[in-house]
Design an enzyme around this catalytic site. Sequence first.
Site, short mmCIF file in Angstrom:
data_model
loop_
_atom_site.label_atom_id
_atom_site.label_comp_id
_atom_site.label_asym_id
_atom_site.label_seq_id
_atom_site.Cartn_x
_atom_site.Cartn_y
_atom_site.Cartn_z
NE ARG A 117 8.36 -69.84 -55.10
CZ ARG A 117 7.53 -70.70 -54.53
NH1 ARG A 117 6.72 -71.44 -55.25
NH2 ARG A 117 7.50 -70.82 -53.22
CG ASN A 155 2.04 -68.48 -54.85
OD1 ASN A 155 0.96 -68.95 -54.48
ND2 ASN A 155 3.20 -69.04 -54.57
CD GLU A 156 3.57 -69.15 -50.30
OE1 GLU A 156 4.77 -69.17 -50.61
OE2 GLU A 156 3.05 -70.04 -49.60
CB CYS A 163 16.03 -51.06 -57.52
SG CYS A 163 14.30 -50.69 -57.86
CD GLU A 309 0.43 -73.10 -51.78
OE1 GLU A 309 1.48 -73.59 -51.32
OE2 GLU A 309 0.41 -72.12 -52.53
CD1 TRP A 317 8.97 -76.32 -49.06
CD2 TRP A 317 9.47 -75.59 -47.01
NE1 TRP A 317 7.78 -76.17 -48.38
CE2 TRP A 317 8.06 -75.71 -47.11
CE3 TRP A 317 10.01 -75.14 -45.81
CZ2 TRP A 317 7.20 -75.42 -46.06
CZ3 TRP A 317 9.16 -74.84 -44.76
CH2 TRP A 317 7.77 -74.98 -44.90
CD GLU A 357 7.90 -75.94 -54.80
OE1 GLU A 357 7.97 -75.17 -53.82
OE2 GLU A 357 6.98 -75.93 -55.62
CG PHE A 359 12.89 -84.98 -54.19
CD1 PHE A 359 12.58 -86.24 -54.70
CD2 PHE A 359 14.07 -84.38 -54.60
CE1 PHE A 359 13.42 -86.89 -55.59
CE2 PHE A 359 14.92 -85.01 -55.50
CZ PHE A 359 14.60 -86.27 -56.00
CG HIS A 360 6.34 -80.08 -51.80
ND1 HIS A 360 5.05 -80.45 -51.52
CD2 HIS A 360 6.60 -79.01 -51.02
CE1 HIS A 360 4.55 -79.63 -50.60
NE2 HIS A 360 5.48 -78.75 -50.27
C1 GLA Z 1 4.28 -72.37 -51.13
C2 GLA Z 1 4.03 -71.99 -52.57
C3 GLA Z 1 3.90 -73.16 -53.48
C4 GLA Z 1 4.92 -74.21 -53.14
C5 GLA Z 1 4.77 -74.62 -51.70
C6 GLA Z 1 5.72 -75.71 -51.28
O1 GLA Z 1 3.18 -72.45 -50.35
O2 GLA Z 1 2.93 -71.13 -52.72
O3 GLA Z 1 4.09 -72.70 -54.80
O4 GLA Z 1 6.20 -73.68 -53.34
O5 GLA Z 1 5.03 -73.50 -50.90
O6 GLA Z 1 5.54 -76.06 -49.93
#
Ligand code: GLA
Length: 676
Positions: A117, A155-156, A163, A309, A317, A357, A359-360
């Site tokens: 991603r 996201n994050e 480049c 989150e 991870w 993910e 196993f999250h």
């Molecule tokens: C981040 C991401 C999520 C997921 C979690 C897993 O916070 O935004 O998509 O990958 O980590 O801990």
Amino acid sequence: MTRPGLHTLTGGRGLLFGGDYNPEQWPEHVWAEDAELMRAAGVNLVTVGVFSWARIEPEPGARDFAWLDRVLDLMDESGIAVDLATPTASPPPWLGHRRPETLPVDESGHRLWYGSRNQFCPSSPVYREHALALVEDLATRYAGHPALALWHVGNEYGQVCHCDESAEAFRTWLKARYGDLDALNEAWGTTFWSQRYGDWAEVVTPRRAPYIINPSQQLDWRRFCSDALLDHFRAERDLLRRHTPDIPVTTNFMGLFKPVDAWSWAREEDVVSNDHYPDPADPLAPARTALTHDLMRGLAGGGPWLLMEQAASAVNWRPHNPPKPPGRLRLESLQAVARGADGLCYFQWRASRFGAERFHSAMLPHAGPDTRLHAEIRAHGRELRELARVAGRPVPARVAMVFDWPSWWALEERGRPSDRLNAVEQLFSYYLPFWERGVTVDLVPPSADLTGYALVVVPNLFLVSDADAGAMTAYVHGGGVLVVGPFSGIVDPRAHVRTGRFPAPLRAVLGASGEEWQPVEGPVRCRWAGGAEFDAHTWTELVAAEGAETVAAFAGDGRPAVLRHRAGEGVAWYVATMPEPDALGELAERALADAGVDGILPEPRHGVEAVRRGEILFLLNHGTETVRVPLPRPATDLLTGSAADGHVVLAPRAVAALVEPSPQTPPPGDDIEITL
Ligand code: GLA
């Protein structure tokens, strides 16, 4: 027009509770069960669509919104608000395949591929064009949908790309900052190592080079990378605001995350939100978490923020991922409430069966609802409803701690007196003694108005502007108490060393100055003026008092290690080394005494957290022993309804949310016992 904010969501709903919901990973018959279980768990907010680009746009230009319509309708029928994500964090493979220039390139010139991603170049016009076209259609489609309550952009954010398009964008950014090449050459000090640029085309990103790269170039590169992503965020945000002016917009931060200057981002969003995953193997994690939460409150201008989150139990991870023991999920979530969060959300609602993910942990584990984890989630959801009155309440603080991204970036460039100086660790070492005493701290940027604080702590501000140094000086003269840590005030905003005795711009207010940095290997003995000794480590400075009193000295040669200076109406402290934790505790107590600030806890209690939010005193036991915490006044626990006079007894992982009864309430009974 005043912007909508978190209050737009919490008004009528109380505290928000929910998580990332990825229905695209499941057949539709599961969605109905999801909705039912969410309702039963008290979920009132879900984040939908974060990674749904390929589902919505399976091929270039196609749109499949029908499934998302059904998801939003279902959430609406279930009384659950939707935080709808723009799915632009993870473009589908077709984009990278057809337009490889949208894929990011690392500093060695290698392109990173799809299959994971975040594979986009922040400066790619083609990426942006596709992303904005999708966001436009998403916004058009769901404007006015009754479930839509919040926009979640990307996201994050944190992607970096080297480049040629990024290099071109970097040059454009530099032209806006410096105007011409002469100014750039001056700012980057390019007479050093024959780095002079004669043509803008020669200026590139700091790509992999034979040896240490120009630190001023690196600093501007980091500024640019944060700004380039912010520019993309703004482009999406503006489009969303055009379609839905009443829906607040957020993007999820990652706490003290180096690539993104959160101070400059926070003022561009309507809701500050964060993703936080404490390390279960770190005994100091509760204090680090508190620091991160205080940063979020600071980013929200002192107002409420959203924990977007957290993990219901283990992440997947880290190399080794033990689950959260019973009660920790609740403890960590209530910690965020105590420090100003109005929303407690998780990654994710239902555990994935496949993908990176699988196993999250999740609110609903693979094993289903009849599990101890899901039972804890339900109980927590119920309990949050009891705490609805907390929403919007402020977390007052009389102490501020200064933290700055450009200073962090500049401090940690290669080629310095010691690689062991770490901006976040330095911040944390000063934060810890305040946390252990129940002293609430606001995190602020160096440009903040400091005048409302009794004490301002600057653990490290390697890079400081004249204006910010001037404001700190004026703050002390006006009666404030300032504590400055070592290696502060050393460079200007171009990362050029300020010549003269250091810290040049703060020398007068500190009543002290130095001439040499002397990093050390082992511990260094220091002595308080009263005679007690302590160890310091890593760093010492050759400093002379110029009006300041020497409060602690290096035991070996008696030169100053900690200085205190009365300047104007206030007091300024300078710490020319890195004292061990107990000595920093002593220093914190002395500075608090100068400022007339008391902690909630009468003595430092590691593992016990005490913080006031509104009229509620939160006490949290992060330790492994049962503790007895004295109460300043009789109170009733909102979570249990019991009354307490004198003390509260907290089992490990227990929390009390105490309110002082109004005068009409009959006097409270005996101590209360709080267990899980
Ligand atoms: C981040 C991401 C999520 C997921 C979690 C897993 O916070 O935004 O998509 O990958 O980590 O801990």
